[in-house]
Each structure stands twice: as structure tokens, then as C-alpha cells.
Design an enzyme around this catalytic site. Structure first.
Site, PDB file in Angstrom:
ATOM      1  N   ASP A  35       0.854  -1.153   0.213  1.00 29.31           N
ATOM      2  CA  ASP A  35       0.037  -0.007  -0.038  1.00 29.31           C
ATOM      3  C   ASP A  35       0.746   1.176  -0.103  1.00 29.31           C
ATOM      4  OD1 ASP A  35      -1.811   1.916   0.722  1.00 29.31           O
ATOM      5  OD2 ASP A  35      -2.998   0.724   1.844  1.00 29.31           O
TER       6      ASP A  35
ATOM      7  N   HIS B  64      -3.507   0.526  -2.742  1.00 30.40           N
ATOM      8  CA  HIS B  64      -4.570   1.273  -1.753  1.00 30.40           C
ATOM      9  C   HIS B  64      -6.009   1.125  -2.294  1.00 30.40           C
ATOM     10  CE1 HIS B  64      -5.375   3.806   1.612  1.00 30.40           C
ATOM     11  NE2 HIS B  64      -6.287   4.443   0.709  1.00 30.40           N
TER      12      HIS B  64
END
Length: 514
Positions: free
Chosen positions: A377, A408
């Protein structure tokens, strides 16, 4: 316009780098820049992998799902404290272990690129929205956008409907991403009633007071939940948050505890340690885009906001922390410059996060909460320093679904490219139970809906077991006291729909609806 500009720049960058990397033979030695974007090759020899970490960092046992992987798939781990619910999830949630992300030389294998794609690329959803503007106790306004399919003739859902309600909390910047739109589309096809919560001044919600909602202040969300319970008293309530919107959901669950009215909740790519996240900041490209988006949204209220905040400091900020400080950490206008002013600003910043940190009341959470995170992420940061693994290892209410890839709020799979065209050809939201929704459904959306179903079934089975045990105890008594004992056992306790006076909170005559 800003989203298109960022997307075009990234496409040009990838187009220029990709041919050059192949021409100069960089397949065996990946370029450092591509590694920064999230590209990597999995060794061919790593064909099997079993995630079975039984002990956490503090010696606490954890439950993990074993997953067999090859060079085209990665592992998924369910990290939690061993419990009956955890074992039930491992047994009945097959989506948890059915994740095959893209690997190799594909833009979907990059955590950075798929994150930007989900945040900026437009999505033409067939879902329509009906807005309810709710007037709060301080005369402020928040909005609930109810998703309805295009084929539905009635714009409003009956208050007697027993369909479950899915409350969706988008990111704290007010950006409705394609991830939220696709989640509404998938939830509708599964029989849910999705409702998107919009904070004050977000997504066209009028700003009628000089008060903006702080990062972790759940007061407005609490009133919105009460309105949902008043409007749909017969349906269960589930909650999903996206990105930084998880801070608001976790704050609400922590403050309300067992009276949150929520059956289960899911956080998609949450940011847990928000103060340090604001202080460290993002890469310059992401931070520039988010700061510009916030300034554009607040620019229409520049004159009225000037009565309470220093708008010059607000619109001259170049960081997310600077914007947050200018909006909520007010200092005296005539403060002295130097070390004293810096200490005052730092003290106001720390005091702000004492009341807005999402995990401040995490021990009071009383419902199952699933967090879906990826190790690559680019927004949250490094997993070891940003994910509180000890929380999931010690608290039985929290479950962490950790993947190696996904970016993400991305979680692209190998079948996304082939199913996108087939799903786009449908042209409208499928009817519930038709099976069409499985063609292009995001993996994280399938996982969270399966989590809701499994937790609901688990608690229903537990309730039936309690009723059966109570009934057996009643039948085992003597003949004299059998009837009295049978009548004294309450096998079903009807909870009040609303424990408050709804008319004292909302003035329906002055409520704005459209």
C-alpha cells in the site's frame, strides 16, 4: 480535470519507461524506479507457500489461513486472536483464500499504479443516487446518498423493508472513487441498501454552519445512524469505510461501543496511526493532488470560513498537515514568533489528535471488524510501522486480512482484465440473486460481503443454540414448576429500534431533501 491530468502524466511515464526497460534487457535486473512503483518479479522456485504464523510479536497466538501459491499468485493471511468466530470465518469464507493478484510486467501488478487508477480514473456506474440532506442538532447538514438500481421504478425504499443497509463511509477528503461506486453496484446486486455518508461540505452538501467535521469526530455520523435506524427499523445495519474514512468509523465504534446499532464493519485499506501519517506525509505527487483537491472544495467557502480560521494560512499550505492544522488547530492571531509559537502550535496539534485518533477507544469496540490491507500500500506506508498487529493478535473483535499485493483500495486480480468487458456489456445493475454480479466484482468487495454473511450466520447459530439450551433447561424441570419456568425464560429479547426521541433531534419540516 485534476484527475485526468494526473492519469495522463502517469500513462505517459509508463509508456516511456516500459519499452526502454525491455530494450536494454532490464527484465533480470528490475529498475529501482519500477521497484518504487511496486513492480517486482516473483522467483520461479517459490511455487508453494504456507502462511501459518501461530505466534505474534508478543507471543500471542494468531490464526492464519494456509494458501498454496505459484508464481502467479501470492499469499493471504488472516491475522486474529483464536476464537470460535475466527474458526468459523476460516471455514466458511472461501474468498479469503481465493485471491490471485496480477504479477510480472503488468500495470495492475504495481501497487502505486492501481491505487492511482482506483482513485482518479472515472467510472460510469449504472447506479443512481437519491439524496437525503439531514439537518443536525446544531443546524448543520450532512447527506446520505441512497444507491438505487436503474431498473427500479420507485425512487424510495419502503420503511418496512427487511433488506440489510450498507453504510459506506468514503475517504476523509470527500472524493467518491470508483471503488465506492463499484461497491454500491455489488451491494445492490446482493440485496443490500447502500447509503453513502457525506460529511459537511463534501460532494455538494451545503455548509450551513461555520463548523467542519474533524477527522475523528463521530457526532455527525451518530445522528446519521440514528436516522437510518428510524427509516429502516427492520433491516440490519452494516458499515464499510474506505481509506482515511476508516478513522471516522473506528472512532464511532469505539465511542458507541455496544450501542452502535452496527452488526459488523469492514475497513478497506485503513490508515490506523493517523497523526504520524499526517506528519510523515505522502509522496509529493499524491500529496500535491490531495492538497489541491481540498483547496478546490474549500475555495467556495473562503469568505465565510475567514470568520473563524486564517484562510491565508489555509490556502498557502502545501501539505496535508498544514491544511489540517489551519482548519482545526486554531492559535491566537497575535501569537509571538519563535520557539514559543512553535511549542504552542505543537501542543495544539497533539491535543487535536488526543480527541481524533481512531484507536483511542478501540477497547470499547463490541462488534466484529475486518480490516483488508495490502503490504504494498503506497498510501498507508510500511506494514510493520503502520499496522497495529498487536491489536489483531489480542482483541477478539478485530480481524486483519493481509495480502502481499493490492495497493490502496485496488486489489486487482488476474481475471479483472478479461471480465471488465463482459461486465461492462451488462449495462445496468443486475437483479439480486441473478449471478451476474460475480463477473466483475472486486475481490475485496466479495470478501467483505462474505464476511458480513458469515458473521450474521455465526451469531444466528449461537442464538439458536442458546434458545435450545434454555428450552431444554425448561423441559428438564419438574411438572409442577415446568409451566412457570418455561414462561420465565425470555428466548427473544426485542431491542428498541431507537432509544432516543427522534423528533427532538430532527426537525422534519425544515429538513432539506431532493
Amino acid at each position: 480535470m485534476v484527475e485526468w491530468l494526473v492519469a495522463v502524466c502517469l500513462v505517459i511515464l509508463v509508456v516511456l519507461i516500459w519499452p526502454g526497460s525491455k530494450y536494454f534487457g532490464l527484465e533480470s535486473q528490475p529498475d529501482a524506479f519500477l521497484q518504487g512503483l511496486g513492480f517486482s518479479r516473483q522467483p520461479a522456485k517459490d511455487r508453494t507457500r504456507c502462511v501459518s504464523d501461530r505466534e505474534g510479536s508478543g507471543g500471542a497466538p494468531t490464526v492464519s489461513a494456509p494458501v498454496a501459491t505459484d508464481e502467479k499468485s501470492r499469499s493471504v493471511a488472516l491475522i486474529c486472536k483464536p476464537s470460535a468466530l475466527a474458526n468459523y470465518l476460516l471455514k466458511h469464507c472461501r474468498t479469503f483464500t481465493d485471491y490471485s493478484p496480477c504479477v510480472g510486467w503488468s500495470w495492475r501488478a504495481s501497487g502505486f499504479l492501481q491505487s492511482v487508477y482506483e482513485a482518479c480514473w472515472p467510472y460510469h456506474s449504472p447506479v443512481q443516487f437519491v439524496r437525503d440532506n439531514l439537518q443536525l442538532s446544531d443546524d448543520g447538514l450532512v447527506a446520505l446518498d441512497w444507491a438505487v438500481p436503474s431498473y427500479q421504478r420507485r425512487r424510495r425504499t419502503s420503511s418496512h423493508s427487511t433488506s440489510p443497509v450498507l453504510l459506506i463511509i468514503p475517504n476523509s477528503f470527500g472524493k467518491i472513487t470508483r471503488n465506492v461506486l463499484k461497491l454500491c453496484e455489488t451491494a445492490l446486486s446482493r440485496g443490500y441498501l447502500p447509503a453513502v455518508f457525506n460529511r459537511r461540505s463534501h460532494n455538494g452538501t451545503p455548509l450551513t454552519t461555520l463548523k467542519l467535521q474533524q477527522f475523528g469526530d463521530p457526532a455527525d455520523l451518530r445522528e446519521a445512524v440514528r436516522y437510518i435506524r428510524y427509516r429502516q427499523p427492520a433491516g440490519r445495519l452494516y458499515a464499510v469505510s474506505e481509506s482515511t474514512g476508516s478513522g471516522l468509523l473506528l472512532s464511532y465504534l469505539g465511542e458507541c461501543g455496544s450501542s452502535s446499532y452496527v452488526t459488523a464493519a469492514v475497513c478497506l485499506s485503513p490508515v490506523f496511526r493517523c497523526q504520524s501519517w499526517f506528519e510523515k506525509g505522502l509522496c509529493w505527487l499524491m500529496q500535491w493532488a490531495l492538497v489541491l483537491h481540498q483547496k478546490m472544495c474549500l475555495s467556495r467557502y473562503r469568505t465565510v470560513l475567514g470568520e473563524t480560521i486564517q484562510t491565508d494560512a489555509l490556502f498557502s499550505s502545501y501539505s496535508l498537515r498544514g491544511l489540517e492544522e489551519a482548519l482545526f488547530c486554531h492559535t491566537a492571531p497575535a501569537a509571538a514568533t519563535g520557539a514559543g509559537s512553535n511549542n504552542s502550535s505543537s501542543g495544539a496539534w497533539d491535543a487535536y489528535w488526543e480527541h481524533n485518533e481512531p484507536l483511542r477507544d478501540v477497547d470499547e469496540v463490541a462488534i466484529p471488524v475486518l480490516s483488508v490491507c495490502a503490504r504494498d500500500d503506497p498510501v498507508r506506508g510500511d506494514t510493520q510501522s503502520t499496522v497495529p498487529l498487536e491489536l489483531f493478535e489480542t482483541n477478539p473483535h478485530f480481524f486483519l486480512l493481509l495480502t502481499d499485493r493490492g495497493g490502496h483500495c485496488g486489489f486487482s486480480t488476474q481475471s479483472d482484465g478479461s471480465t471488465a468487458g463482459a461486465f461492462g456489456a451488462v449495462g445496468s445493475v443486475a437483479a439480486p440473486g441473478s449471478g451476474i454480479e460475480s463477473l466483475g466484482t472486486n475481490w475485496s468487495h466479495r470478501a467483505l460481503l462474505e464476511f458480513f454473511r458469515a458473521t450474521t450466520d455465526f451469531f444466528a447459530a449461537e442464538e439458536r443454540a442458546k434458545q435450545l439450551a434454555a428450552r431444554r433447561r425448561g423441559l428438564g424441570a419438574g411438572t409442577v414448576g415446568r409451566g412457570f419456568r418455561h414462561r420465565s425464560i425470555s428466548t427473544y429479547k426485542r431491542m428498541p429500534v431507537c432509544s432516543h426521541n427522534i423528533h427532538a433531534i430532527y426537525n422534519w419540516q425544515r429538513s432539506y431533501t431532493r
